[in-house]
Design a protein around this motif. Structure first.
Motif, PDB file in Angstrom:
ATOM      1  N   GLU A 123       0.849   5.027  -3.155  1.00 44.99           N
ATOM      2  CA  GLU A 123       1.067   4.454  -4.485  1.00 44.99           C
ATOM      3  C   GLU A 123       0.421   5.284  -5.599  1.00 44.99           C
ATOM      4  O   GLU A 123       0.229   4.795  -6.713  1.00 44.99           O
ATOM      5  N   ARG A 124       0.099   6.518  -5.287  1.00 47.74           N
ATOM      6  CA  ARG A 124      -0.359   7.436  -6.333  1.00 47.74           C
ATOM      7  C   ARG A 124       0.778   7.604  -7.334  1.00 47.74           C
ATOM      8  O   ARG A 124       1.912   7.919  -6.965  1.00 47.74           O
ATOM      9  N   ARG A 125       0.485   7.382  -8.645  1.00 49.09           N
ATOM     10  CA  ARG A 125       1.546   7.279  -9.652  1.00 49.09           C
ATOM     11  C   ARG A 125       1.593   8.512 -10.550  1.00 49.09           C
ATOM     12  O   ARG A 125       0.562   9.043 -10.970  1.00 49.09           O
ATOM     13  N   ASN A 126       2.832   8.925 -10.826  1.00 49.76           N
ATOM     14  CA  ASN A 126       3.086   9.968 -11.829  1.00 49.76           C
ATOM     15  C   ASN A 126       4.238   9.483 -12.698  1.00 49.76           C
ATOM     16  O   ASN A 126       5.403   9.585 -12.335  1.00 49.76           O
ATOM     17  N   GLY A 127       3.883   8.912 -13.872  1.00 44.51           N
ATOM     18  CA  GLY A 127       4.899   8.282 -14.707  1.00 44.51           C
ATOM     19  C   GLY A 127       5.412   7.036 -14.026  1.00 44.51           C
ATOM     20  O   GLY A 127       4.643   6.139 -13.669  1.00 44.51           O
ATOM     21  N   ASP A 128       6.734   6.975 -13.817  1.00 45.80           N
ATOM     22  CA  ASP A 128       7.314   5.800 -13.144  1.00 45.80           C
ATOM     23  C   ASP A 128       7.611   6.093 -11.676  1.00 45.80           C
ATOM     24  O   ASP A 128       8.314   5.323 -11.021  1.00 45.80           O
ATOM     25  N   ARG A 129       7.099   7.195 -11.155  1.00 49.68           N
ATOM     26  CA  ARG A 129       7.330   7.558  -9.767  1.00 49.68           C
ATOM     27  C   ARG A 129       6.053   7.380  -8.966  1.00 49.68           C
ATOM     28  O   ARG A 129       4.950   7.598  -9.461  1.00 49.68           O
TER      29      ARG A 129
END
Length: 689
Positions: A631-637
């Motif tokens: 669940e590491r987030r980059n923006g909405d990804r």
């Protein structure tokens, strides 16, 4: 000559600067059309030499054309240092040249600098009247700046010297603490500051003629040492309140009479309103600046929770704006204050300052602000040979009080003769209060962080066991600045001839999550060594968590068992309770894994758990992980979207367990530049080939 010419140049405190300053003045005056520049160059050499030798600071030379004259100023940055005067020099010519060659000369003292100036003839002849300004020039012309207190004091001294034919004139003004401060001179400047001139007990308001200094109520020994024999005094008075004193002095006895008193009083009465108005305006500007300074200080101090960084910021805010050096003491368990940080405007003196502070005997901090005589208690042995540069300084101490208790003290100092007026002391006291709270906050945060790290270490196994035929590696990275205990944990332990592993994630962080983590880790070990099967372990752990009642937290868990076989393979049995299922990697780079998981622990008493069994051959590995990875987030990804973790793991074929853990960790961190808001834990089990 150009319109309103003025030129500046700055020179370092070295011998070569004398010749450079001389050339600068000569070239400037010749460009302005001044014919006779030799006297100006000679005077510049003398004044720059004096500034370098006696002040030891950077020197600024200013050339300005004023009517038919040229004014040259030599500025240094140390107002407390003396300059040689006629009849009192130990070498060289002192300031005899300005008296002989200049049209006029004098000394002006600012808050942090001193200027010695002289005037020489400029371009001869009358200048044609300038044309009247155009309407556009009148509209866009900047408003003339009001003269400062120092400029007005200097003009007053020159006016009085011309009016009375005095050898020298001194203008002294009171500050808020009622002390007289020498603001400007015209003519001979005595050694020392106003306090060293014996003015501490003088009553501002007296006027009169003194044919001999022995009859002066001001008892000015410095003037006597400079050859002054007689003087006349007049007060600056506003609304019946004395605001200062003007003194005209001469080398001749009985040089003045009663008419000189009247003339000097007229000068004082004429200039007093302007001086007081300028003083009040400057005071108001300074106080507005102090409010901005305190706001800036508060913002900076609130920006860090590191104790050493906080003390460094306090020192840099104080030095050199409020003091020449600063020392912070903190209270230890014994109740005494010991030095914790020190700084000096001159970095070459920091070591001496710290040595002197370390030699002081421990003592409790004071309860009230006041003068500080701490260096008097330092032993003579062990002191560096250059300690005298600091040991004789003037210092004030301020208690550091936070939350109703003393946490230390703040000491500020300056060279012998430096003055800390009331406004500066009040500002420093205010800053000390803000600093105390910031230091205490940083201390409490560091204590809490230390306790959290200690608790976190207690919730993780001390070390990973060495397992024959099995390569094991783990990763644990708490989120944020480790200010709270994380909710992720892992463990590997033996159960007879088999080995069990676990990786879990407690909902939330902090003490409540830590209690569930500790309960889960110990229960897993105890129940496993009692030969309970994996489903039985999860059922009993679920019941234990539910028994915690309102303190209970949900727990997701991957729990399994590895049983090595004689053929080099291993039988892996595992169950997932609301946790991401493990991923398996073959030597060929194929990644497989389940999609389903049973209910998390601590949610339902009737939860049941099933096991999965898989055989891993040599070179195969198992990756267990928490949702902080996928669940590491980059923006909405998210990193786990569309099999992101599987692709990363597939690229790890043929690597050992430690290399796999390191590569996956780097990929997770590189996925986003934003700091993670969730803990990350991984466990890698690889069957050795």
């Amino acid at each position: 000559m150009e319109k309103n010419p003025k030129r500046y140049a700055t020179f370092p405190p070295e011998v070569a600067s004398v010749a450079a300053a001389r050339r600068f003045v000569g070239d400037t005056l010749r460009n302005w059309g001044v014919d006779e520049v030799d006297d100006a160059m000679l005077l510049t050499s003398e004044l720059v030499t004096n500034a370098i030798v006696h002040a030891g600071t950077e020197v600024e030379v200013v050339c300005e054309a004023l009517g038919g004259q040229v004014r040259v100023e030599v500025h240094d940055r140390h107002q407390a240092r003396r300059i040689p005067v006629p009849g009192d020099q130990v070498s060289g010519r002192g300031l005899l040249f300005p008296e002989t060659l200049a049209i006029s000369w004098g000394v002006t003292y600012g808050q942090g600098d001193k200027q010695v100036w002289f005037t020489v003839p400029g371009v001869s002849g009358e200048k044609p009247a300038p044309p009247p300004p155009s309407y556009e020039e009148m509209v866009t012309a900047p408003r003339p700046s009001r003269p400062t207190v120092d400029e007005l004091a200097h003009r007053t001294a020159q006016t009085a010297q011309d009016a009375l034919g005095a050898d020298c004139v001194y203008v002294l003004l009171t500050e808020d603490d009622a002390d007289l401060v020498l603001k400007a001179t015209s003519g001979v400047r005595p050694e020392g500051t106003a306090l060293e001139m014996g003015l501490e007990g003088a009553t501002v308001g007296g006027r009169g003629v003194y044919a001999d200094l022995g009859g002066s109520p001001y008892n000015l020994p410095a003037l006597q040492a400079a050859g002054i024999r007689s003087l006349v005094t007049a007060p600056f008075v506003i609304d019946g309140r004395g605001i200062g004193l003007i003194i005209a002095a001469a080398r001749d006895a009985a040089h003045f009479n009663e008419s000189d008193v009247e003339r000097l009083q007229q000068v004082a009465d004429r200039q007093a309103p302007s001086l007081e108005r300028a003083r009040l305006m400057e005071l108001e500007r300074a106080r507005r600046g102090w409010l901005g300074f305190l706001a800036e200080a508060s913002s900076l101090l609130a920006g860090t929770l590191d104790q050493q960084m906080t003390m460094a910021l306090v020192s840099q805010l104080i030095v050199p704006r409020l003091a020449t050096w600063c020392a912070l003491f903190t209270v230890r368990d014994s109740g005494t204050a010991l030095p914790a940080y020190a700084w000096h405007a001159d970095e070459t003196m920091v070591a001496d300052l710290r040595t002197l502070l370390d030699l002081l005997p421990p003592a409790p901090p004071p309860a009230e602000p006041g003068p500080w005589e701490g260096f008097g208690a330092a032993p003579s042995e062990g002191m560096p040979p250059t300690a005298h540069r600091v040991a004789g300084d003037v210092a004030h101490v301020f208690p550091l009080l936070a939350r109703g208790r003393s946490i230390g003290m703040l000491v500020v100092g300056g060279p012998r003769g430096a003055r800390f007026n009331r406004d500066m002391l009040e500002l420093t006291e205010d800053l000390a209060g803000r600093a105390a709270l910031a230091i205490d906050n940083a201390r409490l945060y560091e204590e809490q962080s230390d306790m959290s790290r200690a608790l976190q270490r207690s919730l993780l196994p001390p070390e990973i066991p060495v397992i024959p035929g099995l390569d094991v590696s783990v990763v644990y990275e708490p989120a944020g600045e480790s200010g709270e205990v994380g909710g992720d944990f892992y463990d590997v332990f033996s159960v007879g001839s088999r080995w069990r592993f676990a990786i879990g994630d407690v909902c939330g962080t902090g003490p409540e999550a830590a209690s569930v983590t500790g309960l889960a880790r110990q229960a897993l070990r105890i129940l496993g060594r009692e030969n309970y099967s994996i489903p039985e372990v999860l059922e009993r752990l679920n019941a234990l968590i539910l028994d915690e009642g309102s303190r209970a937290r949900f727990l997701t868990l991957l729990h399994g068992e590895v049983e090595p076989r004689e053929d080099g393979s291993a039988r892996v049995t595992y169950a997932t309770a609301g946790h991401p299922p493990p991923l398996f990697l073959t030597p060929a780079g194929t990644v497989t894994g389940d999609d389903e998981s049973d209910l998390m622990l601590g949610a339902f008493p009737e939860a049941e758990f099933s096991v999965q069994t898989v055989t891993l051959g040599p070179g195969h590995l198992l990756l267990g992980f928490t949702d902080g990875v996928t669940e590491r987030r980059n923006g909405d990804r998210l990193l786990g979207d569309d099999g992101g973790l599987e692709r990363i793991l597939a690229g790890c074929a043929g690597l050992g367990a430690g290399a796999v853990a390191a590569r996956v960790s780097r990929a997770v961190r590189a996925f986003s530049t934003e700091p993670s808001h969730d803990d990350m834990a991984m466990i890698v089990l690889r069957i050795e080939e």
